[in-house]
Design a protein around this motif. Structure first.
Motif, short mmCIF file in Angstrom:
data_model
loop_
_atom_site.label_atom_id
_atom_site.label_comp_id
_atom_site.label_asym_id
_atom_site.label_seq_id
_atom_site.Cartn_x
_atom_site.Cartn_y
_atom_site.Cartn_z
N GLU A 1 -39.79 103.16 81.12
CA GLU A 1 -40.06 103.96 79.92
C GLU A 1 -41.51 103.82 79.48
O GLU A 1 -41.82 103.65 78.31
CB GLU A 1 -39.09 103.60 78.81
CG GLU A 1 -37.64 103.88 79.21
CD GLU A 1 -36.65 103.67 78.10
OE1 GLU A 1 -37.04 103.19 77.03
OE2 GLU A 1 -35.48 104.02 78.31
N PHE A 2 -42.41 103.78 80.46
CA PHE A 2 -43.85 103.75 80.22
C PHE A 2 -44.32 102.48 79.51
O PHE A 2 -45.27 102.49 78.74
CB PHE A 2 -44.30 105.01 79.45
CG PHE A 2 -44.36 106.23 80.33
CD1 PHE A 2 -43.23 106.78 80.86
CD2 PHE A 2 -45.58 106.81 80.64
CE1 PHE A 2 -43.28 107.89 81.69
CE2 PHE A 2 -45.66 107.92 81.47
CZ PHE A 2 -44.50 108.46 82.00
N LYS B 1 -53.48 103.54 85.57
CA LYS B 1 -54.62 104.47 85.57
C LYS B 1 -54.17 105.93 85.44
O LYS B 1 -54.98 106.78 85.10
CB LYS B 1 -55.51 104.26 86.80
CG LYS B 1 -54.94 104.64 88.12
CD LYS B 1 -55.97 104.34 89.21
CE LYS B 1 -55.34 104.55 90.58
NZ LYS B 1 -56.18 104.05 91.66
N PHE B 2 -52.89 106.20 85.70
CA PHE B 2 -52.39 107.56 85.49
C PHE B 2 -52.05 107.81 84.02
O PHE B 2 -52.09 108.94 83.55
CB PHE B 2 -51.12 107.81 86.31
CG PHE B 2 -51.30 107.59 87.79
CD1 PHE B 2 -52.52 107.82 88.41
CD2 PHE B 2 -50.24 107.16 88.58
CE1 PHE B 2 -52.69 107.63 89.77
CE2 PHE B 2 -50.39 106.97 89.95
CZ PHE B 2 -51.62 107.20 90.54
N HIS B 3 -51.65 106.75 83.32
CA HIS B 3 -51.23 106.86 81.91
C HIS B 3 -51.95 105.77 81.13
O HIS B 3 -51.38 104.69 80.91
CB HIS B 3 -49.71 106.71 81.79
CG HIS B 3 -48.94 107.56 82.76
ND1 HIS B 3 -48.42 107.06 83.93
CD2 HIS B 3 -48.66 108.89 82.75
CE1 HIS B 3 -47.83 108.05 84.59
NE2 HIS B 3 -47.96 109.16 83.91
N PRO B 4 -53.21 106.03 80.74
CA PRO B 4 -54.05 104.96 80.16
C PRO B 4 -53.52 104.34 78.87
O PRO B 4 -54.02 103.30 78.46
CB PRO B 4 -55.39 105.66 79.92
CG PRO B 4 -55.33 106.95 80.65
CD PRO B 4 -53.91 107.32 80.82
N ASN B 5 -52.52 104.99 78.25
CA ASN B 5 -51.95 104.38 77.05
C ASN B 5 -51.05 103.19 77.40
O ASN B 5 -50.68 102.41 76.52
CB ASN B 5 -51.13 105.41 76.26
CG ASN B 5 -52.02 106.42 75.56
OD1 ASN B 5 -53.23 106.20 75.45
ND2 ASN B 5 -51.44 107.52 75.12
N MET C 1 -41.20 105.64 91.89
CA MET C 1 -39.91 105.21 91.35
C MET C 1 -39.15 104.35 92.38
O MET C 1 -39.03 104.75 93.54
CB MET C 1 -39.06 106.43 90.97
CG MET C 1 -37.75 106.02 90.31
SD MET C 1 -36.82 107.42 89.63
CE MET C 1 -36.37 108.31 91.08
N ILE D 1 -39.30 107.74 86.57
CA ILE D 1 -39.42 108.86 87.51
C ILE D 1 -40.90 109.08 87.86
O ILE D 1 -41.25 109.35 89.00
CB ILE D 1 -38.83 110.15 86.90
CG1 ILE D 1 -37.33 109.99 86.63
CG2 ILE D 1 -39.07 111.36 87.83
CD1 ILE D 1 -36.71 111.12 85.82
N ALA D 2 -41.75 108.92 86.85
CA ALA D 2 -43.19 109.11 87.06
C ALA D 2 -43.79 107.93 87.80
O ALA D 2 -43.42 106.79 87.53
CB ALA D 2 -43.89 109.28 85.72
N PRO D 3 -44.73 108.18 88.72
CA PRO D 3 -45.41 107.06 89.38
C PRO D 3 -46.38 106.36 88.45
O PRO D 3 -46.90 106.99 87.52
CB PRO D 3 -46.14 107.74 90.55
CG PRO D 3 -46.25 109.17 90.18
CD PRO D 3 -45.17 109.49 89.22
#
Lengths: 173, 124
Positions: free
Chosen positions: B49-50, B110-114, B91, B72-74
């Motif tokens: 969940e990020f 690095k894909f989701h910097p948050n 995943m 699901i997201a890499p």
């Protein structure tokens, strides 16, 4: 065993029954799946446009992330529908989304440089806000099939992360 | 024929035994040295969940860290200065790195910097 199969078949047929909905809350599971698949593909389309026009690293990174994240969500959705042996159903909301997207693509295509970057970022934020609101408040509460509902819950986490990322992108441009 | 009654063979046997003793002494010294140090650990970090869980881990140089992605997201685990990177974790996949003394404390996807977390590297 026979009873279990019958109950499952009845549940699925109720969840996927073809009723012509007039509002998002009235869509059946297959129509909702179609909307989500359409919305995913629209965002992938915007991302390809951004990669073709923008030279801003932050915009390009965001666009690459949209393609990287929305592609497996769609693959999971298709795999689930395949497993359930059903097909997504086209509906008024999918058609509205397509129509709006077409206009936005035309508008974005005429922009370049910082003008494109700002408009793309603004559109991504607005688009994710709108889709997330729809998924959280109209789709998830009304989806009947548990597996479809769980997939939407997982996808919403991804789309919310995109919304936060888009917010940051807009504020930094 | 009794080999130990032959002078040449008896000599060879003695030299071999001496070598064995030397190897044993070196071996014991090495084992003693290993036990004198803190054992190497393997740390596991879940990505779901990020979020990286746990958010902070204490590690030592030589330890290994394994990230497992259930989204699901890499994702990636990448040092904030870009000095180290697990590469893409799809995943259901896991990626492992060995901790070095100069690893950056904070890292992100690095894909989701948050998505951010921290590694605290403590000296051995």
């Amino acid at each position: 065993m026979k009873l279990k199969t019958t109950v499952l078949a009845l549940t699925l047929s109720a969840a996927f029954s073809p009723v012509h909905a007039q509002s998002p809350a009235e869509l059946n599971d297959l129509e909702i799946a179609h909307v989500a698949y359409t919305a995913d593909n629209i965002d992938i389309r915007y991302a390809h446009l951004a990669l073709g026009i923008s030279e801003n690293p932050a915009i390009r990174q965001f666009a690459e992330t949209m393609i990287r994240d929305h592609t497996p969500v769609n693959a999971q959705a298709l795999a689930l529908l395949n497993k359930l042996n059903v097909n997504p159903q086209d509906n008024f909301l999918s058609q509205d989304l397509q129509k709006n997207a077409k206009n936005i693509v035309v508008k974005l295509s005429h922009l370049q440089g910082a003008d494109f970057d700002k408009e793309y970022a603004k559109n991504e934020l607005a688009y994710h806000k709108a889709v997330n609101n729809l998924v959280a408040n109209e789709f998830i509460p009304n989806i009947e099939n548990v597996e479809v509902k769980n997939l939407f819950k997982a996808a919403l986490k991804i789309f919310k992360a995109h919304e936060s990322h888009a917010e940051k992108m807009v504020s930094e441009l | 024929m009794n080999i130990y009654t032959q002078p040449y063979l008896f000599k060879v046997y003695n030299v071999f035994t001496f070598r064995q003793i030397i190897f044993l002494v070196i071996g014991f010294m090495s084992v003693g040295n290993i036990y004198a140090q803190t054992p190497i650990s393997t740390h596991k970090i879940e990505i779901a969940e990020f979020v990286f869980t746990p958010q902070t881990i204490d590690v030592k140089p030589g330890d290994s860290i394994t990230w497992t992605n259930s989204d699901i997201a890499p994702h990636t685990a990448t040092g904030s200065d870009g000095n180290w990177d697990t590469g893409t974790i799809n995943m259901g996949e896991s990626k492992t790195i060995v901790v070095s003394a100069d690893m950056n404390l904070s890292y992100l996807c690095k894909f989701h910097p948050n998505m951010k977390a921290e590694i605290v590297v403590k000296p051995d």
